[in-house]
Design a protein around this motif. Structure first.
Motif, PDB file in Angstrom:
ATOM      1  N   ALA A 283       0.765  -1.238  -0.229  1.00  0.00           N
ATOM      2  CA  ALA A 283      -0.059   0.140  -0.120  1.00  0.00           C
ATOM      3  C   ALA A 283       0.648   1.174  -0.167  1.00  0.00           C
ATOM      4  CB  ALA A 283      -0.909  -0.287   0.930  1.00  0.00           C
ATOM      5  N   GLU A 284       1.946   1.273   0.764  1.00  0.00           N
ATOM      6  CA  GLU A 284       3.231   2.468   0.800  1.00  0.00           C
ATOM      7  C   GLU A 284       3.882   2.995  -0.413  1.00  0.00           C
ATOM      8  OE1 GLU A 284       5.364   5.192   2.993  1.00  0.00           O
ATOM      9  OE2 GLU A 284       3.898   5.059   2.841  1.00  0.00           O
ATOM     10  N   PHE A 285       3.548   1.832  -0.653  1.00  0.00           N
ATOM     11  CA  PHE A 285       4.467   1.241  -2.506  1.00  0.00           C
ATOM     12  C   PHE A 285       3.531   1.959  -3.616  1.00  0.00           C
ATOM     13  CE2 PHE A 285       5.312  -0.163  -6.960  1.00  0.00           C
ATOM     14  CZ  PHE A 285       6.426   0.184  -7.100  1.00  0.00           C
ATOM     15  N   ARG A 286       2.068   1.527  -3.505  1.00  0.00           N
ATOM     16  CA  ARG A 286       1.005   2.770  -4.470  1.00  0.00           C
ATOM     17  C   ARG A 286       1.235   3.725  -4.273  1.00  0.00           C
ATOM     18  NH1 ARG A 286      -1.523  -2.448  -3.112  1.00  0.00           N
ATOM     19  NH2 ARG A 286      -2.608  -1.710  -1.629  1.00  0.00           N
ATOM     20  N   ARG A 287       0.766   4.434  -3.005  1.00  0.00           N
ATOM     21  CA  ARG A 287       0.757   5.423  -2.466  1.00  0.00           C
ATOM     22  C   ARG A 287       2.247   6.197  -2.817  1.00  0.00           C
ATOM     23  NH1 ARG A 287       3.251   8.918   0.745  1.00  0.00           N
ATOM     24  NH2 ARG A 287       4.822   7.743   0.693  1.00  0.00           N
ATOM     25  N   TRP A 288       3.351   5.571  -3.086  1.00  0.00           N
ATOM     26  CA  TRP A 288       4.540   6.735  -3.703  1.00  0.00           C
ATOM     27  C   TRP A 288       4.442   6.765  -4.560  1.00  0.00           C
ATOM     28  CZ3 TRP A 288      10.134   4.553  -2.836  1.00  0.00           C
ATOM     29  CH2 TRP A 288      10.841   6.368  -2.833  1.00  0.00           C
ATOM     30  N   LYS A 289       4.219   5.164  -5.400  1.00  0.00           N
ATOM     31  CA  LYS A 289       3.947   5.554  -7.486  1.00  0.00           C
ATOM     32  C   LYS A 289       2.717   6.842  -7.455  1.00  0.00           C
ATOM     33  CE  LYS A 289       2.459   3.014 -10.726  1.00  0.00           C
ATOM     34  NZ  LYS A 289       2.375   1.693 -11.647  1.00  0.00           N
ATOM     35  N   ALA A 290       1.685   7.005  -6.798  1.00  0.00           N
ATOM     36  CA  ALA A 290       1.008   8.158  -7.295  1.00  0.00           C
ATOM     37  C   ALA A 290       1.153   9.435  -7.096  1.00  0.00           C
ATOM     38  CB  ALA A 290      -0.290   7.621  -6.765  1.00  0.00           C
ATOM     39  N   GLN A 291       2.281   8.929  -5.984  1.00  0.00           N
ATOM     40  CA  GLN A 291       2.561  10.944  -5.690  1.00  0.00           C
ATOM     41  C   GLN A 291       3.269  10.736  -6.043  1.00  0.00           C
ATOM     42  OE1 GLN A 291       5.043  11.303  -2.339  1.00  0.00           O
ATOM     43  NE2 GLN A 291       3.974  12.897  -0.653  1.00  0.00           N
ATOM     44  N   CYS A 292       4.287  10.210  -6.916  1.00  0.00           N
ATOM     45  CA  CYS A 292       5.489  10.643  -8.077  1.00  0.00           C
ATOM     46  C   CYS A 292       5.115  10.992  -9.369  1.00  0.00           C
ATOM     47  CB  CYS A 292       6.423   9.018  -8.296  1.00  0.00           C
ATOM     48  SG  CYS A 292       8.020   9.626  -9.285  1.00  0.00           S
ATOM     49  N   LEU A 293       4.036   9.941 -10.032  1.00  0.00           N
ATOM     50  CA  LEU A 293       3.600  10.301 -10.874  1.00  0.00           C
ATOM     51  C   LEU A 293       3.026  11.700 -10.996  1.00  0.00           C
ATOM     52  CD1 LEU A 293       2.858   6.808 -12.325  1.00  0.00           C
ATOM     53  CD2 LEU A 293       4.707   8.009 -12.817  1.00  0.00           C
ATOM     54  N   SER A 294       2.340  12.041 -10.436  1.00  0.00           N
ATOM     55  CA  SER A 294       0.898  13.489 -10.742  1.00  0.00           C
ATOM     56  C   SER A 294       2.567  14.495 -10.305  1.00  0.00           C
ATOM     57  CB  SER A 294       0.671  12.974  -8.308  1.00  0.00           C
ATOM     58  OG  SER A 294       1.161  13.318  -7.816  1.00  0.00           O
ATOM     59  N   LYS A 295       3.530  14.668  -9.918  1.00  0.00           N
ATOM     60  CA  LYS A 295       4.481  15.898  -9.893  1.00  0.00           C
ATOM     61  C   LYS A 295       4.943  16.025 -11.046  1.00  0.00           C
ATOM     62  CE  LYS A 295       6.664  14.275  -5.878  1.00  0.00           C
ATOM     63  NZ  LYS A 295       8.657  13.828  -5.205  1.00  0.00           N
ATOM     64  N   VAL A 296       4.887  17.124 -11.735  1.00  0.00           N
ATOM     65  CA  VAL A 296       5.002  18.061 -12.759  1.00  0.00           C
ATOM     66  C   VAL A 296       6.837  17.480 -12.960  1.00  0.00           C
ATOM     67  CG1 VAL A 296       6.144  20.373 -13.904  1.00  0.00           C
ATOM     68  CG2 VAL A 296       3.820  19.681 -11.943  1.00  0.00           C
TER      69      VAL A 296
END
Length: 238
Positions: free
Chosen positions: A5-18
């Protein structure tokens, strides 16, 4: 929160960055490869470059090439011509260096087994100094020769990207079939056995060799612990 779950959260955070790269977007020749990786739950890309020809001007007092301290005289992700290099060299004040850099992908992986699918290196590059203290040290004929070599490497790099994409797609499809065919307990047993074997044979290759200094620094500056494994990909024999 479990690590998946932490990996999924981190992935979503990274891919949403400019996108903070110079270009501001993913290079055309690597878009499908990036989409393939980001479409799988066990991977996400943190940066990418499809390959480029660049002309850097560095301080003559520098002991090594450091891009962040250099003046970028020319950069292209497509084949270039001699005249473009000649014009760019007129702006050189120090040591101008013509370089070809192949595909680079920085990929965060959920588990070691996932990183092992991607870990490939290459020495498919070019780096040649052309000026000293702003003075051109080679002939235009030689520059034309170097540009032809760089363009050939660019074309070969594109073919390697295509081969790498096809091989990776096949490997991921095979992995998906295996996940469906085997019970979870059996897959875990196989993965653990594979990891132990590779670790005993070459522990450096099985783990630390593929974690880059650049990504380690990024992780040290992050407010969260690293939920995955970082791998740098340089297509070679695919």
């Amino acid at each position: 929160m479990d690590r998946s779950a932490e990996f999924r959260r981190w992935k979503a955070q990274c891919l949403s960055k400019v996108d903070l790269s110079r270009k501001g977007s993913v290079d055309e020749d690597v878009v499908e490869l990036v989409q393939l990786l980001n479409g799988r739950e066990q991977f996400f890309t943190t940066s990418s470059c499809a390959g480029r020809i660049i002309l850097l001007d560095r301080d003559i007092n520098g002991s090594e090439v450091q891009k962040q301290n250099c003046c970028w005289l020319l950069v292209t992700h497509k084949p270039c011509v001699k005249d473009d290099v000649i014009v760019a060299l007129k702006k050189a004040n120090g040591e101008a260096i013509l370089k070809f850099e192949p595909l680079v992908l920085h990929v965060q992986c959920r588990q070691l087994q996932d990183a092992q699918i991607l870990a490939v290196r290459s020495t498919h590059g070019l780096e040649v100094p052309l000026t000293q203290k702003g003075k051109l040290m080679v002939t235009e004929e030689y520059i034309n020769f170097l540009v032809k070599i760089a363009n050939q490497k660019m074309e070969e790099n594109k073919k390697r990207i295509e081969r790498f994409y096809n091989c990776l797609q096949h490997a991921l499809e095979k992995e998906t079939i295996s996940m469906i065919s085997y019970p979870k307990e059996k897959i875990k047993e196989i993965n653990n056995s594979s990891y132990t074997h590779k670790k005993k044979r070459n522990p450096e290759k099985a783990c630390g060799k593929y974690i880059t200094e650049e990504n380690n620094k990024e992780l040290e500056n992050d407010d969260h612990d690293d939920p995955g494994i970082s791998a740098t990909i340089f297509p070679e024999d695919y």
